[in-house]
Design a protein around this motif. Sequence first.
Motif, PDB file in Angstrom:
ATOM      1  N   GLY A 236      -7.391  -5.041   2.620  1.00 37.88           N
ATOM      2  CA  GLY A 236      -6.344  -5.141   1.595  1.00 37.88           C
ATOM      3  C   GLY A 236      -5.746  -3.822   1.177  1.00 37.88           C
ATOM      4  O   GLY A 236      -5.723  -2.857   1.926  1.00 37.88           O
ATOM      5  N   GLY A 237      -5.260  -3.821  -0.081  1.00 41.48           N
ATOM      6  CA  GLY A 237      -4.591  -2.640  -0.620  1.00 41.48           C
ATOM      7  C   GLY A 237      -3.109  -2.878  -0.795  1.00 41.48           C
ATOM      8  O   GLY A 237      -2.364  -1.931  -1.036  1.00 41.48           O
TER       9      GLY A 237
ATOM     10  N   LEU B 184     -11.307  -2.819   0.218  1.00 43.32           N
ATOM     11  CA  LEU B 184     -10.349  -1.818  -0.268  1.00 43.32           C
ATOM     12  C   LEU B 184     -10.832  -0.424   0.129  1.00 43.32           C
ATOM     13  O   LEU B 184     -12.044  -0.183   0.182  1.00 43.32           O
ATOM     14  CB  LEU B 184     -10.239  -1.888  -1.799  1.00 43.32           C
ATOM     15  CG  LEU B 184      -9.746  -3.205  -2.392  1.00 43.32           C
ATOM     16  CD1 LEU B 184      -9.794  -3.140  -3.921  1.00 43.32           C
ATOM     17  CD2 LEU B 184      -8.321  -3.522  -1.926  1.00 43.32           C
TER      18      LEU B 184
ATOM     19  N   GLY C  32     -14.414   1.188   0.090  1.00 41.69           N
ATOM     20  CA  GLY C  32     -14.740   2.393   0.854  1.00 41.69           C
ATOM     21  C   GLY C  32     -14.624   2.150   2.350  1.00 41.69           C
ATOM     22  O   GLY C  32     -14.653   1.005   2.815  1.00 41.69           O
ATOM     23  N   GLY C  33     -14.478   3.261   3.099  1.00 41.18           N
ATOM     24  CA  GLY C  33     -14.327   3.176   4.552  1.00 41.18           C
ATOM     25  C   GLY C  33     -15.568   2.600   5.225  1.00 41.18           C
ATOM     26  O   GLY C  33     -16.652   2.538   4.625  1.00 41.18           O
TER      27      GLY C  33
ATOM     28  N   THR D  95      -3.316  -4.553   5.318  1.00 40.96           N
ATOM     29  CA  THR D  95      -3.135  -3.210   4.760  1.00 40.96           C
ATOM     30  C   THR D  95      -1.645  -2.867   4.771  1.00 40.96           C
ATOM     31  O   THR D  95      -0.822  -3.550   5.388  1.00 40.96           O
ATOM     32  CB  THR D  95      -3.913  -2.144   5.576  1.00 40.96           C
ATOM     33  OG1 THR D  95      -3.493  -2.210   6.943  1.00 40.96           O
ATOM     34  CG2 THR D  95      -5.408  -2.363   5.483  1.00 40.96           C
ATOM     35  N   HIS D  96      -1.324  -1.770   4.105  1.00 40.47           N
ATOM     36  CA  HIS D  96       0.064  -1.306   4.002  1.00 40.47           C
ATOM     37  C   HIS D  96       0.590  -0.935   5.394  1.00 40.47           C
ATOM     38  O   HIS D  96      -0.185  -0.439   6.229  1.00 40.47           O
ATOM     39  CB  HIS D  96       0.067  -0.079   3.083  1.00 40.47           C
ATOM     40  CG  HIS D  96       1.405   0.355   2.650  1.00 40.47           C
ATOM     41  ND1 HIS D  96       2.140   1.276   3.361  1.00 40.47           N
ATOM     42  CD2 HIS D  96       2.153   0.011   1.593  1.00 40.47           C
ATOM     43  CE1 HIS D  96       3.284   1.484   2.735  1.00 40.47           C
ATOM     44  NE2 HIS D  96       3.319   0.726   1.658  1.00 40.47           N
TER      45      HIS D  96
ATOM     46  N   ALA E 217      -1.817   3.233   9.208  1.00 38.09           N
ATOM     47  CA  ALA E 217      -1.881   3.045  10.664  1.00 38.09           C
ATOM     48  C   ALA E 217      -3.290   3.248  11.219  1.00 38.09           C
ATOM     49  O   ALA E 217      -3.672   2.603  12.202  1.00 38.09           O
ATOM     50  CB  ALA E 217      -0.911   4.011  11.341  1.00 38.09           C
TER      51      ALA E 217
HETATM   52  P1  NAP Z   1      -5.309   4.883   6.697  1.00 39.79           P
HETATM   53  O1  NAP Z   1      -4.835   6.279   6.810  1.00 39.79           O
HETATM   54  O2  NAP Z   1      -4.877   3.909   7.721  1.00 39.79           O
HETATM   55  O3  NAP Z   1      -6.888   4.798   6.598  1.00 39.79           O
HETATM   56  C1  NAP Z   1      -7.728   5.933   6.472  1.00 39.79           C
HETATM   57  C2  NAP Z   1      -9.150   5.450   6.341  1.00 39.79           C
HETATM   58  O4  NAP Z   1      -9.364   4.818   5.076  1.00 39.79           O
HETATM   59  C3  NAP Z   1      -9.543   4.394   7.361  1.00 39.79           C
HETATM   60  O5  NAP Z   1      -9.874   4.954   8.603  1.00 39.79           O
HETATM   61  C4  NAP Z   1     -10.716   3.735   6.661  1.00 39.79           C
HETATM   62  O6  NAP Z   1     -11.867   4.561   6.704  1.00 39.79           O
HETATM   63  C5  NAP Z   1     -10.259   3.734   5.215  1.00 39.79           C
HETATM   64  N1  NAP Z   1      -9.547   2.486   4.855  1.00 39.79           N
HETATM   65  C6  NAP Z   1      -8.211   2.255   4.834  1.00 39.79           C
HETATM   66  N2  NAP Z   1      -7.948   1.027   4.396  1.00 39.79           N
HETATM   67  C7  NAP Z   1      -9.140   0.448   4.133  1.00 39.79           C
HETATM   68  C8  NAP Z   1      -9.537  -0.814   3.638  1.00 39.79           C
HETATM   69  N3  NAP Z   1      -8.637  -1.755   3.288  1.00 39.79           N
HETATM   70  N4  NAP Z   1     -10.861  -1.068   3.515  1.00 39.79           N
HETATM   71  C9  NAP Z   1     -11.794  -0.118   3.829  1.00 39.79           C
HETATM   72  N5  NAP Z   1     -11.473   1.098   4.287  1.00 39.79           N
HETATM   73  C10 NAP Z   1     -10.166   1.384   4.435  1.00 39.79           C
HETATM   74  O7  NAP Z   1      -4.892   4.277   5.266  1.00 39.79           O
HETATM   75  P2  NAP Z   1      -4.157   4.975   4.002  1.00 39.79           P
HETATM   76  O8  NAP Z   1      -2.730   5.178   4.347  1.00 39.79           O
HETATM   77  O9  NAP Z   1      -5.010   6.120   3.530  1.00 39.79           O
HETATM   78  O10 NAP Z   1      -4.235   3.777   2.964  1.00 39.79           O
HETATM   79  C11 NAP Z   1      -5.443   3.475   2.303  1.00 39.79           C
HETATM   80  C12 NAP Z   1      -5.320   2.120   1.630  1.00 39.79           C
HETATM   81  O11 NAP Z   1      -4.242   2.150   0.693  1.00 39.79           O
HETATM   82  C13 NAP Z   1      -5.040   0.996   2.611  1.00 39.79           C
HETATM   83  O12 NAP Z   1      -5.969  -0.028   2.363  1.00 39.79           O
HETATM   84  C14 NAP Z   1      -3.609   0.572   2.335  1.00 39.79           C
HETATM   85  O13 NAP Z   1      -3.447  -0.831   2.427  1.00 39.79           O
HETATM   86  C15 NAP Z   1      -3.367   1.066   0.916  1.00 39.79           C
HETATM   87  N6  NAP Z   1      -1.996   1.559   0.719  1.00 39.79           N
HETATM   88  C16 NAP Z   1      -1.499   2.552   1.535  1.00 39.79           C
HETATM   89  C17 NAP Z   1      -0.192   2.998   1.339  1.00 39.79           C
HETATM   90  C18 NAP Z   1       0.401   4.047   2.232  1.00 39.79           C
HETATM   91  O14 NAP Z   1       1.577   4.389   2.021  1.00 39.79           O
HETATM   92  N7  NAP Z   1      -0.293   4.556   3.233  1.00 39.79           N
HETATM   93  C19 NAP Z   1       0.573   2.440   0.307  1.00 39.79           C
HETATM   94  C20 NAP Z   1       0.024   1.446  -0.505  1.00 39.79           C
HETATM   95  C21 NAP Z   1      -1.262   1.016  -0.290  1.00 39.79           C
HETATM   96  P3  NAP Z   1     -13.002   4.443   7.827  1.00 39.79           P
HETATM   97  O15 NAP Z   1     -12.422   5.025   9.070  1.00 39.79           O
HETATM   98  O16 NAP Z   1     -14.164   5.197   7.259  1.00 39.79           O
HETATM   99  O17 NAP Z   1     -13.299   2.958   7.972  1.00 39.79           O
END
Ligand code: NAP
Length: 242
Positions: free
Chosen positions: A7-8, A31, A48-49, A72-73, A77
């Motif tokens: 989610g998120g 999350l 958490g990851g 996820t968002h 990616a």
């Molecule tokens: P990301 O770069 O794709 O993910 C980085 C790491 O965070 C992943 O490898 C994973 O860690 C952990 N992770 C991400 N989503 C997770 C989830 N739903 N549950 C458990 N672990 C998760 O993601 P990000 O851009 O940092 O975004 C993090 C979260 O915020 C996502 O869930 C996304 O839906 C939300 N979000 C993102 C944005 C955006 O603009 N990027 C905007 C709004 C909401 P491990 O490798 O340790 O498993």
Amino acid sequence: MRLLLLGGTSEASQLARRLAERGDIEATLSLAGRTARPAASPLPTRVGGFGGAEGLARYLSDNRIGAVIDATHPFAAQMSAHAVAACAQAGVALAVLTRPPWRIEAGWREVGDAAEAAEALGEAPRRVLLTVGRLSAGAFRAAPQHHYVLRSIDAPDDLPAGAEIVLARPPFALADERALMTSRRIAIVVSKNAGGEATRAKLDAARELGLPMVMIRRPPLGAATTFYDVESALGWIHRGAS
Ligand code: NAP
């Protein structure tokens, strides 16, 4: 069947509510833990990851997960790529729940990432509304001639000098977006092409006020079955993820 919902996003929250109402699927919401106070969910939630694709594959096996929905968002990616790899490794069905990208209007500019967006603002100082999320705010330190108003859920650690922070959580209403842009005398808006309804009012406000936008293109979708609405994703789950 046991389901893991990554989610998120507001779509993940909607799907979590629908799954909790029906009660016939054992679902867990996951999350990343990026926001300090995430919205409450009616589903059991882990935070958490997982420790990369390997860690996620182990989690899927250990918890006898039968299907994963990646809601996820569109810009998360890395998590989406890990979901593809881990589900393939663990032999678990995977579907993506996302939103179509927003349409780029005439006069708006599409760029590849936050660094390109900072460059696209040009040399002359401008008043800029940044709605790119707190993790991308640091890229705009490269263009310190502008005045930034940065809207995000939590305050960023890294941001351009002198930036004003506006803390707010979606969904956003058109009247509020218009008021934000006019009260801060915004000249240009920077956004990720997130798509969806919860944050689209800024596009309508910018169009009404005749403001240009710089839109950061989203990363390409993976190869998994993709749904663009919650009901279709629910249908897939109730067909046994097939
Ligand atoms: P990301 O770069 O794709 O993910 C980085 C790491 O965070 C992943 O490898 C994973 O860690 C952990 N992770 C991400 N989503 C997770 C989830 N739903 N549950 C458990 N672990 C998760 O993601 P990000 O851009 O940092 O975004 C993090 C979260 O915020 C996502 O869930 C996304 O839906 C939300 N979000 C993102 C944005 C955006 O603009 N990027 C905007 C709004 C909401 P491990 O490798 O340790 O498993």
